[in-house]
Design an enzyme around this catalytic site. Structure first.
Site, PDB file in Angstrom:
ATOM      1  N   ARG A 173       0.849  -1.181   0.000  1.00  0.00           N
ATOM      2  CA  ARG A 173       0.000   0.000   0.000  1.00  0.00           C
ATOM      3  C   ARG A 173       0.893   1.242   0.000  1.00  0.00           C
ATOM      4  O   ARG A 173       1.936   1.269   0.671  1.00  0.00           O
ATOM      5  CB  ARG A 173      -0.938   0.025   1.226  1.00  0.00           C
ATOM      6  CG  ARG A 173      -2.072  -0.980   1.171  1.00  0.00           C
ATOM      7  CD  ARG A 173      -3.093  -0.601   0.105  1.00  0.00           C
ATOM      8  NE  ARG A 173      -4.213  -1.539   0.045  1.00  0.00           N
ATOM      9  CZ  ARG A 173      -4.279  -2.578  -0.777  1.00  0.00           C
ATOM     10  NH1 ARG A 173      -3.277  -2.821  -1.614  1.00  0.00           N
ATOM     11  NH2 ARG A 173      -5.337  -3.365  -0.787  1.00  0.00           N
ATOM     12  N   GLU A 184      -3.159   7.901  -4.262  1.00  0.00           N
ATOM     13  CA  GLU A 184      -3.390   7.034  -5.406  1.00  0.00           C
ATOM     14  C   GLU A 184      -4.770   7.342  -5.982  1.00  0.00           C
ATOM     15  O   GLU A 184      -5.741   7.344  -5.227  1.00  0.00           O
ATOM     16  CB  GLU A 184      -3.308   5.573  -4.962  1.00  0.00           C
ATOM     17  CG  GLU A 184      -3.250   4.580  -6.098  1.00  0.00           C
ATOM     18  CD  GLU A 184      -2.999   3.155  -5.613  1.00  0.00           C
ATOM     19  OE1 GLU A 184      -3.851   2.301  -5.895  1.00  0.00           O
ATOM     20  OE2 GLU A 184      -1.974   2.918  -4.945  1.00  0.00           O
ATOM     21  N   HIS A 195      -0.876   0.384 -10.028  1.00  0.00           N
ATOM     22  CA  HIS A 195      -1.543  -0.599  -9.166  1.00  0.00           C
ATOM     23  C   HIS A 195      -2.064  -1.789  -9.984  1.00  0.00           C
ATOM     24  O   HIS A 195      -3.263  -2.077 -10.016  1.00  0.00           O
ATOM     25  CB  HIS A 195      -2.691   0.062  -8.384  1.00  0.00           C
ATOM     26  CG  HIS A 195      -3.062  -0.689  -7.136  1.00  0.00           C
ATOM     27  ND1 HIS A 195      -3.589  -0.085  -6.024  1.00  0.00           N
ATOM     28  CD2 HIS A 195      -2.997  -2.007  -6.824  1.00  0.00           C
ATOM     29  CE1 HIS A 195      -3.838  -0.990  -5.083  1.00  0.00           C
ATOM     30  NE2 HIS A 195      -3.477  -2.167  -5.550  1.00  0.00           N
TER      31      HIS A 195
END
Length: 331
Positions: free
Chosen positions: A242, A271, A290
C-alpha cells in the site's frame, strides 16, 4: 433467494466471471464508468440495497452504511486488502464483509519480481533511451545496473505474498532476510532459507527491499526518512503493498540525493498519482498504476470470489472468505 430479486450495487464493471452470476440472481445496479462513482453518487446508489460489491476506491464507512439502511446484508470487497472498509462499523451492525484472499498471491509476487528486475537493470530507462533516439553505439558504461543473482533481498511482511517472493529469490541464489511482526514457523524459514532479522538490520544489509505488509497504524509511514537512510546507496526499494507504507516525500529526497539507488512502485500515496508528481521527474523511480493482480486469470478469479461472497451474504449464509468472522458468533 425466492421472490423478488435482491437489490445490489456493484461499484465498477468487473470480469464476467463474477458479473454473470450477480446479474442472474440479483437486481443489479452496475456503475458503468471507468472512474469510480463520486462520493455523493455512491451514497445515492447504495440507499436501500441488500448487498454492495465495493472496490478499494470506495470508502465504506458508517455514513455509507447508514445511507444504505438496515436491510443491507453484505459488503463484498473486490480486493484482498480492505483498508477502505470500516470493519468495526460493519461488525457493530453484524454485517459480514468479504474479500478475495489467496488467489492473487503468485500474480502479485510476479509483478513485484518484475519491478525488482526492471529497476535493477534499468529497463524503463533503457526503453526511454532508445525511444528518444539516443542509442548511437554500445558503451561499456551505458546504463549499468545491479546484479540480482547472488544479492541479498529483504522481505518486509512474510505472509503468503512475501513467501512467494522468497521462492522466486531462491531461483536467483539470493540471500533472503525477512522481517514481520511475528517470526514465521521454523518450517517456513527452512523451506525458503530465510532469516528473521530486525527491520533496521534488514534495511542495512539488503540490496533489494520488497514490501508486503497490510496498511495499519503500525505500518503507515513504516519506511520513513530515518529508515531510508539505513539502506545501501545502491539498494532498490519495491512496494506492491500500500502506498502510505512509504513516506513518499522522504522517498523522493532519498532517490534524488542517491541515498538509495532506485525505487519501483505499484502503489502510491496518494493514489492515483498525478502526472506532475515529483517522483515522476526522477529516472531512478519506476511507477506502474496498481496492476499487481492484473492478469486475466487472477482478476477473473477475484470476480468469482467477490460474487460468491455477495451471493452467500444475500442468502444469509456464511461468506466463503469473511474478513470479520466474529459476526457469526452467537451473541
Amino acid at each position: 433467494m425466492a421472490g423478488p430479486k435482491p437489490r445490489v450495487f456493484v461499484a465498477r464493471i468487473i470480469p464476467e466471471d463474477g458479473l454473470a452470476p450477480i446479474r442472474e440472481a440479483c437486481d443489479a445496479d452496475i456503475w458503468p464508468e471507468e472512474l469510480p462513482p463520486p462520493r455523493e453518487e455512491l451514497l445515492r446508489r447504495v440507499a436501500g440495497v441488500d448487498g454492495l460489491l465495493a472496490l478499494l476506491t470506495d470508502r465504506v464507512d458508517a455514513e455509507l452504511l447508514d445511507r444504505a439502511g438496515p436491510q443491507l446484508k453484505v459488503v463484498s470487497n473486490y480486493a484482498v486488502g480492505f483498508d477502505n472498509v470500516d470493519i468495526q462499523a460493519c461488525t457493530a451492525r453484524r454485517l459480514p464483509v468479504g474479500n478475495t484472499p489467496g488467489v492473487l498471491t503468485d500474480t502479485t509476487a510476479d509483478l513485484a519480481w518484475a519491478l525488482l528486475m526492471a529497476a535493477a537493470r534499468r529497463i524503463s530507462e533503457g526503453d526511454r533511451y532508445v525511444r528518444a533516439d539516443r542509442w548511437k553505439t554500445w558503451g561499456p558504461l551505458l546504463l549499468l545496473g545491479s546484479d540480482v543473482h547472488g544479492a541479498t533481498i529483504g522481505i518486509v511482511g512474510f505472509g503468503r505474498i512475501g513467501q512467494a517472493v522468497a521462492r522466486r529469490a531462491q531461483g536467483f541464489g539470493m540471500r533472503i532476510l525477512y522481517h514481520d511482526l511475528a517470526r514465521a514457523p521454523e518450517a517456513a524459514e527452512q523451506e525458503f532459507g530465510a532469516s528473521f532479522v530486525p527491520l533496521e538490520r534488514l534495511l542495512a544489509e539488503s540490496d533489494f527491499v520488497s514490501l508486503h505488509v497490510n496498511l495499519t497504524d503500525v505500518t503507515r509511514g513504516l519506511i520513513n526518512r530515518e529508515r531510508l537512510a539505513l539502506m545501501r546507496p545502491h539498494a532498490v526499494l519495491v512496494n506492491t503493498s500500500r502506498g502510505p507504507v512509504i513516506d513518499q516525500p522522504a522517498l523522493h529526497d532519498a532517490l534524488r540525493e542517491r541515498v538509495i539507488g532506485a525505487a519501483a512502485l505499484d502503489v502510491t500515496d496518494p493514489e492515483p498519482m498525478t502526472g506532475d508528481d515529483p517522483l515522476l521527474e526522477l529516472d531512478n523511480c519506476l511507477v506502474v498504476p496498481h496492476i499487481a493482480s492484473a492478469s486475466y486469470a487472477t482478476r477473473g478469479r477475484m470476480a468469482e470470489m467477490a460474487a460468491a461472497n455477495l451471493l452467500a451474504g444475500l442468502r444469509g449464509e456464511r461468506l466463503p472468505t469473511p474478513v470479520n468472522p466474529e459476526v457469526y458468533e452467537a451473541t
